[in-house]
Design a protein around this motif. Structure first.
Motif, short mmCIF file in Angstrom:
data_model
loop_
_atom_site.label_atom_id
_atom_site.label_comp_id
_atom_site.label_asym_id
_atom_site.label_seq_id
_atom_site.Cartn_x
_atom_site.Cartn_y
_atom_site.Cartn_z
N ARG A 1 0.87 -1.18 0.00
CA ARG A 1 0.00 0.00 0.00
C ARG A 1 0.91 1.23 0.00
NH1 ARG A 1 -5.25 1.63 1.49
NH2 ARG A 1 -5.81 -0.51 1.99
N SER A 2 0.95 1.89 -1.13
CA SER A 2 1.81 3.06 -1.28
C SER A 2 0.94 4.28 -1.58
CB SER A 2 2.83 2.84 -2.40
OG SER A 2 2.16 2.42 -3.58
N TYR A 3 1.58 5.45 -1.61
CA TYR A 3 0.84 6.70 -1.81
C TYR A 3 1.53 7.55 -2.87
CZ TYR A 3 -1.66 5.42 2.42
OH TYR A 3 -2.43 4.76 3.34
N PHE A 4 0.73 8.03 -3.82
CA PHE A 4 1.24 8.85 -4.91
C PHE A 4 0.59 10.23 -4.87
CE2 PHE A 4 2.18 4.61 -6.26
CZ PHE A 4 3.34 4.72 -7.02
N THR A 5 1.34 11.21 -5.31
CA THR A 5 0.83 12.57 -5.33
C THR A 5 -0.07 12.77 -6.56
OG1 THR A 5 2.72 13.38 -6.59
CG2 THR A 5 2.91 13.41 -4.18
N VAL A 6 -0.78 13.90 -6.56
CA VAL A 6 -1.67 14.20 -7.67
C VAL A 6 -0.91 14.28 -8.99
CG1 VAL A 6 -3.30 15.90 -8.60
CG2 VAL A 6 -3.27 15.40 -6.15
N SER A 7 0.28 14.85 -8.94
CA SER A 7 1.06 15.02 -10.17
C SER A 7 1.53 13.69 -10.73
CB SER A 7 2.27 15.91 -9.90
OG SER A 7 3.10 15.34 -8.90
N GLN A 8 1.56 12.62 -9.90
CA GLN A 8 2.01 11.32 -10.36
C GLN A 8 0.87 10.46 -10.93
OE1 GLN A 8 3.81 10.32 -6.48
NE2 GLN A 8 5.70 9.88 -7.61
N LEU A 9 -0.38 10.87 -10.68
CA LEU A 9 -1.52 10.05 -11.10
C LEU A 9 -1.55 9.84 -12.61
CD1 LEU A 9 -4.52 11.20 -8.87
CD2 LEU A 9 -3.20 9.10 -8.73
#
Length: 295
Positions: free
Chosen positions: A213-221
């Motif tokens: 379970r990882s987290y990406f920023t909006v710019s990475q979507l």
């Protein structure tokens, strides 16, 4: 002066580049867990599992005492037999009336012949016909009553049968089996304790198929999609890392605040999207372990 400034700034640029992380997001390894709970009440007769044990699908986890359920089942069997024995025998109970009707029909036929010969009166004939009509009405009423009684008794017997089937299902559920192939993470009960519906017995997880379970920023979507192949880097400490092929299987529809333990390339990002990356476990990966994702 311009050349001098360039050489003065060069070390800082090199340091800045060397600090760029070799990953796009970080996270924690997790697995889908299943909590197995008791479905019946009774003393736990056996529970031969321990935390860390591997279980197969359908393997017995625990057995709950079924003595009371078996006794209730026998009681219902006796009740069902008793109810069925009270069901009326329509043929036998209607036999007497049918005999009277046949006799009265013969009497009416005899009076019809006598009336034709003038050997009897019309009143005697009409009285015989009325008697026949009355007997037929009594037969119809009796058959209707007996049929309703039999139908009611049959419905009661069916209801008792359903209760027996429910007990059979409870008896079957008194043996808890593993719903999946996995490893026992936690054990919540011991033999001799009392189980009741809803009480947690153990927690199982399939550790062969886990996810990060990882987290990406909006710019990475814009750079990620479901089904995309990525590289997962597991950190085992002491600068020991291993790379695993991973597949993005889920992307959150709503953003959330970055957990304190999570890092992203853009450390200024407060809102991030949770992403699940499926990884085939070779036995080294553990739940709660730190990992990184490289797109």
């Amino acid at each position: 002066m311009k050349k001098t400034d360039y050489f003065i700034m060069l070390p800082f640029l090199m340091v800045s580049c060397s600090n760029t992380p070799d990953f796009d997001a970080t996270g924690i390894f997790e697995a889908t867990t299943v909590t197995v709970s008791a479905e019946t009440s009774g003393r736990i007769l056996s529970m031969d599992i321990a935390e860390g044990d591997s279980l197969k699908v359908g393997e017995t986890i625990a057995v709950v005492d079924t003595t009371m359920l078996v006794l209730q089942q026998k009681q219902l069997s006796s009740q069902k037999l008793s109810v069925e024995n009270t069901s009326p025998d329509i043929t036998v109970q209607a036999a007497a009336l049918r005999t009277q009707i046949r006799h009265q029909q013969h009497e009416c036929e005899r009076l019809t012949r006598l009336l034709a010969d003038g050997a009897t009166t019309r009143k005697q004939y009409e009285d015989a016909e009325a008697q026949l009509t009355m007997l037929k009405g009594q037969l119809d009423a009796l058959l209707s009553s007996l049929s309703n009684s039999r139908s009611s008794i049959s419905d009661n017997a069916v209801a008792i049968q359903y209760q027996k089937m429910q007990l059979e299902e409870q008896i079957a559920k008194s043996t808890l089996i593993s719903p999946l192939a996995g490893v026992v993470l936690e054990k919540y009960a011991e033999p001799g304790e009392y189980a009741m519906p809803g009480r947690k017995m153990c927690k199982i997880a399939n550790l062969n198929e886990i996810y990060l379970r990882s987290y990406f920023t909006v710019s990475q979507l814009a750079n990620i999609r479901i089904g995309q192949k990525v590289t997962v880097i597991a950190d085992f400490g002491n600068n020991e890392t291993y790379e695993y092929p991973g597949t993005i299987t889920w992307i959150a529809q709503e953003s959330e605040f970055t957990p304190k333990s999570i890092q992203t390339k853009d450390s200024r990002a407060n809102l991030v999207y949770a992403v699940k990356v499926a990884v085939k476990n070779d036995g080294r990966l553990k739940l709660g372990q730190y990992g990184e994702v490289r797109l």
